[in-house]
Design a protein around this motif. Structure first.
Motif, short mmCIF file in Angstrom:
data_model
loop_
_atom_site.label_atom_id
_atom_site.label_comp_id
_atom_site.label_asym_id
_atom_site.label_seq_id
_atom_site.Cartn_x
_atom_site.Cartn_y
_atom_site.Cartn_z
N GLU A 135 0.86 -1.18 0.00
CA GLU A 135 0.00 0.00 0.00
C GLU A 135 0.89 1.23 0.00
O GLU A 135 1.92 1.27 0.69
CB GLU A 135 -0.90 0.00 1.23
CG GLU A 135 -1.96 1.08 1.17
CD GLU A 135 -2.95 0.97 2.31
OE1 GLU A 135 -3.31 2.03 2.85
OE2 GLU A 135 -3.35 -0.16 2.65
N GLU A 136 0.50 2.25 -0.80
CA GLU A 136 1.28 3.47 -0.89
C GLU A 136 0.33 4.64 -1.11
O GLU A 136 -0.50 4.61 -2.03
CB GLU A 136 2.28 3.37 -2.04
CG GLU A 136 3.16 4.59 -2.19
CD GLU A 136 4.18 4.37 -3.30
OE1 GLU A 136 5.25 3.83 -3.01
OE2 GLU A 136 3.86 4.75 -4.46
N ASP A 137 0.43 5.65 -0.29
CA ASP A 137 -0.40 6.86 -0.40
C ASP A 137 -1.89 6.51 -0.49
O ASP A 137 -2.64 7.06 -1.29
CB ASP A 137 0.00 7.70 -1.62
CG ASP A 137 1.43 8.20 -1.51
OD1 ASP A 137 1.90 8.44 -0.38
OD2 ASP A 137 2.08 8.33 -2.57
N GLY A 138 -2.32 5.54 0.31
CA GLY A 138 -3.73 5.16 0.35
C GLY A 138 -4.17 4.24 -0.78
O GLY A 138 -5.32 3.82 -0.83
N GLU A 139 -3.27 3.91 -1.71
CA GLU A 139 -3.58 2.98 -2.81
C GLU A 139 -3.05 1.60 -2.47
O GLU A 139 -1.93 1.45 -2.00
CB GLU A 139 -2.91 3.45 -4.11
CG GLU A 139 -3.51 4.69 -4.72
CD GLU A 139 -4.85 4.40 -5.40
OE1 GLU A 139 -5.04 3.31 -5.93
OE2 GLU A 139 -5.70 5.30 -5.37
N GLY B 106 2.02 -3.92 -14.77
CA GLY B 106 3.03 -3.66 -15.79
C GLY B 106 4.01 -2.62 -15.31
O GLY B 106 3.85 -2.03 -14.23
N GLU B 107 5.04 -2.35 -16.11
CA GLU B 107 6.01 -1.31 -15.76
C GLU B 107 5.33 0.04 -15.61
O GLU B 107 5.81 0.90 -14.88
CB GLU B 107 7.09 -1.24 -16.83
CG GLU B 107 8.01 -2.43 -16.83
CD GLU B 107 9.11 -2.32 -17.88
OE1 GLU B 107 9.33 -1.22 -18.42
OE2 GLU B 107 9.75 -3.34 -18.13
N ASP B 108 4.22 0.23 -16.31
CA ASP B 108 3.46 1.47 -16.23
C ASP B 108 2.56 1.53 -15.00
O ASP B 108 1.81 2.48 -14.82
CB ASP B 108 2.61 1.64 -17.49
CG ASP B 108 1.71 0.43 -17.75
OD1 ASP B 108 1.60 -0.48 -16.89
OD2 ASP B 108 1.12 0.39 -18.84
N MET B 109 2.61 0.50 -14.15
CA MET B 109 1.80 0.33 -12.95
C MET B 109 0.31 0.23 -13.27
O MET B 109 -0.54 0.45 -12.41
CB MET B 109 2.07 1.44 -11.91
CG MET B 109 3.40 1.25 -11.20
SD MET B 109 3.70 -0.44 -10.55
CE MET B 109 2.48 -0.56 -9.26
#
Length: 183
Positions: free
Chosen positions: A140-144, A151-154
């Motif tokens: 989890e990062e910044d609420g996500e 993918g590399e593009d997240m």
């Protein structure tokens, strides 16, 4: 087909994910001896060679008219395939005779972000080379929340189809991981 030309060849990888034994499909008779099934280059029979559930094989055929059929029981519970660590790839395949989405294939024993070497699944293209890389995330990062294959593009690729029998190269960072296929 005889053993004297290019025929169907199955390559089982060794424990390090390289090399291994090649098996040749034979269905012919020579000098009164019938050869039917899988043989090595010395014509030793390997019809009872076991392939671990979920482990992949390289299969070469002279044209698209050949089909490979496996037999045995279909597991009724999830299948866990142990991986090698240290960046050593392992070819795995869905042991169930059904199509899955990439998101149904999970990694057991790993949590981490996409910020260094982590678990990578390489799905080959139709020619059996190249293809697309997907990265396993569980953080989890910044609420996500990021869970599954990205993918590399997240972008989320959890809905990417994986057809029955399709192989994936899996690159894990440690040996304590496994890939889990659902029943």
């Amino acid at each position: 087909l005889g053993y004297d030309g290019f025929e169907v060849i199955a390559k089982k990888l060794n424990g390090a994910g390289v090399g291994g034994t090649s098996f040749y499909w034979c269905d012919y008779e020579e000098d009164g001896t019938k050869y039917y099934g899988w043989y090595d280059e010395d014509m030793n029979e390997y019809n009872n060679e076991e392939v671990i559930i979920g482990e992949g094989l390289w299969v070469y055929s002279p044209n698209a008219n050949f089909k490979l059929q496996s037999s045995g029981s279909v597991p009724s519970s999830d299948i866990s395939v142990n991986l090698r660590g240290g960046g050593q790839a392992k070819l795995v395949a869905n042991p169930m005779p059904v199509q899955l989405s990439l998101g149904e294939i999970t990694v057991s024993g790993y949590t981490g972000a996409y910020d260094g070497f982590e678990v990578i699944a390489k799905k080959l293209n139709g020619a059996g080379v190249g293809g697309t890389s997907y990265y396993w995330c569980d953080y989890e990062e910044d609420g996500e929340t990021y869970f599954g294959w990205y993918g590399e593009d997240m972008n989320d690729y959890n809905d990417e189809p994986v057809v029955a029998g399709e192989g994936l190269w899996i690159y894990p960072p440690t040996t304590t991981l496994s890939v889990v296929f659902p029943a």
